[in-house]
Each structure stands twice: as structure tokens, then as C-alpha cells.
Design a protein around this motif. Structure first.
Motif, short mmCIF file in Angstrom:
data_model
loop_
_atom_site.label_atom_id
_atom_site.label_comp_id
_atom_site.label_asym_id
_atom_site.label_seq_id
_atom_site.Cartn_x
_atom_site.Cartn_y
_atom_site.Cartn_z
N UNK A 2 -46.94 23.38 2.10
CA UNK A 2 -45.93 24.54 2.32
C UNK A 2 -46.90 25.80 3.20
N UNK A 3 -46.11 26.41 3.84
CA UNK A 3 -46.57 27.72 4.50
C UNK A 3 -47.42 28.44 3.72
N UNK A 4 -47.04 28.64 2.46
CA UNK A 4 -47.77 29.74 1.63
C UNK A 4 -49.31 29.06 1.20
N UNK A 34 -44.93 20.25 12.71
CA UNK A 34 -43.64 20.17 12.26
C UNK A 34 -43.83 20.32 10.69
N UNK A 35 -44.83 20.63 9.99
CA UNK A 35 -45.18 20.63 8.72
C UNK A 35 -45.36 19.35 7.99
N UNK A 36 -44.68 18.24 8.50
CA UNK A 36 -44.61 17.01 7.86
C UNK A 36 -45.90 16.16 8.26
N UNK A 37 -46.63 16.63 9.13
CA UNK A 37 -47.75 15.82 9.49
C UNK A 37 -49.27 16.94 8.83
N UNK A 52 -55.49 17.77 6.51
CA UNK A 52 -55.52 17.19 7.52
C UNK A 52 -54.28 17.35 8.42
N UNK A 53 -54.67 17.68 9.61
CA UNK A 53 -53.54 18.35 10.69
C UNK A 53 -53.43 17.31 11.90
N UNK A 90 -47.62 8.70 9.88
CA UNK A 90 -47.23 8.87 11.13
C UNK A 90 -46.56 7.48 11.60
N UNK A 91 -47.32 6.45 11.18
CA UNK A 91 -46.85 5.16 11.71
C UNK A 91 -45.39 4.96 11.03
N UNK A 92 -45.00 5.19 10.12
CA UNK A 92 -43.86 5.07 9.57
C UNK A 92 -42.63 5.82 10.22
#
Ligand SMILES: CC(C)(COP(=O)(O)OP(=O)(O)OC[C@H]1O[C@@H](n2cnc3c(N)ncnc32)[C@H](O)[C@@H]1OP(=O)(O)O)[C@@H](O)C(=O)NCCC(=O)NCCS
Length: 149
Positions: A2-4, A34-37, A52-53, A90-92
């Protein structure tokens, strides 16, 4: 992630690198991921212990912009778990190739990547400053040519 939680991520970034990303750059990477990765690990008491980014590229590959684990939590499999989780997420979503830069003298990180089947593909001289070369490492999936783009 989360951003916080970015302040906690910055704390780990700052203790892990001699030239850490500025705090504002983590905000930018959060947006690009995109937040999700952008994944974090948490200790039993809920504190963030690593991150990890991943930045998805239009070519279909994912660039791993950073990974770090809090010093006191290293060598317990956290880095491996973060890396493998990112590869799975990522693979999914169709990103089956991964690329990253690691400093030539950073043997712990290179060993971490090699154990997850990343291979060195090229050297970029002076990437981190004079005399501090980068090794580009990649994990090539079903579409290895996508790294050309
Ligand atoms: C690289 C880093 C993320 C590894 O995190 P970690 O949680 O300690 O990694 P793991 O416990 O999953 O270790 C996996 C493997 O990596 C290698 N490794 C990790 N730390 C190592 C060290 N200090 N020395 C030698 N090998 C090491 C080992 O092969 C290890 O497997 P093993 O413990 O079974 O021998 C962590 O050391 C770190 O945050 N370093 C500073 C930031 C950094 O350099 N990031 C990479 C930028 S490219």
C-alpha cells in the motif's frame, strides 16, 4: 503493497544501498509498477522486512528495479521468497521474462538471482559510477526475444 508503506520501504532501501533511491523515486516506481508488482514481505509482528519492485515493460518483459531485505532478516529466505513471488505474479499476467542490473561486486545478490535461474547476459561498464560495473541478468521465459525491445 500500500502507498502508506513506502516510508518503511525507504527505511530498508536507505540501509541497504550506498546510493539509495530518493524517497520521491519510490513513489514514481510505485506508480510505474501499477502497485501490483511492488511486493513486500512482513515479519510475524507485521513490520515490513523486505520489498521487490517489478516494472512491467511494453515488450512483455518485467524489469526488476530493486530488491532489498532488512539487514537483520537476511539469509533466511526472504529475498528468495520475494523474487519467486514476483516471478509468479508476473508470469500469471503474461510477463514471463525478467531483466535486472546488479553491481559486479554484489555476490550475495548475484547468487540469489542465479539460484532462481537468472543468467548473466552482459556487462554495462561504469553503470553505478566510475569502475562500478553492472551485470545485466535475465530470466528468459517463453518469449525471450521480447528483451530486444
Ligand atoms: C541480496 C538480498 C536481497 C538477499 O536477501 P536474503 O533474504 O538474504 O536472501 P536469501 O536468504 O533468500 O538468500 C538466497 C541465496 O542468496 C545467496 N546469498 C544471500 N546473501 C548472501 C551473502 N551475504 N553471501 C553469500 N551469498 C548470499 C545465497 O546463495 C542464499 O542461499 P543460502 O542462504 O541457501 O546459501 C539481501 O542481501 C539485500 O537486501 N542486500 C542489499 C540490497 C541489494 O544488494 N539488493 C540487490 C540489488 S541488485
Amino acid at each position: 503493497m500500500e502507498p502508506d508503506e513506502l516510508d518503511e520501504v525507504y527505511r530498508i532501501e536507505a540501509e541497504s544501498f550506498d546510493q539509495p533511491y530518493p524517497r520521491w523515486y519510490l513513489d514514481l516506481l510505485y506508480g510505474l509498477s501499477g502497485g501490483e508488482y511492488f511486493l513486500v514481505s512482513q515479519g510475524s509482528e507485521g513490520r515490513i522486512t523486505g520489498y521487490i519492485i517489478g516494472i512491467p515493460l511494453s515488450s512483455g518483459a518485467c524489469h526488476i528495479a530493486s530488491i532489498a531485505v532488512e539487514k537483520r532478516c537476511r539469509r533466511r529466505g526472504v529475498g528468495t521468497a520475494l523474487l519467486q513471488s514476483l516471478v509468479e505474479v508476473c508470469s500469471s499476467r503474461g510477463y514471463s521474462s525478467f531483466v535486472l542490473e546488479v553491481e559486479a561486486g554484489n555476490y550475495p545478490a548475484q547468487s540469489l538471482y542465479a539460484r532462481s535461474s537468472f543468467k548473466p547476459v552482459m556487462i554495462v561498464p561504469d553503470y553505478y559510477g566510475e569502475g562500478r560495473h553492472a551485470v545485466v541478468m535475465a530470466l528468459l521465459g517463453e518469449r525471450p526475444c521480447c528483451l530486444d525491445g
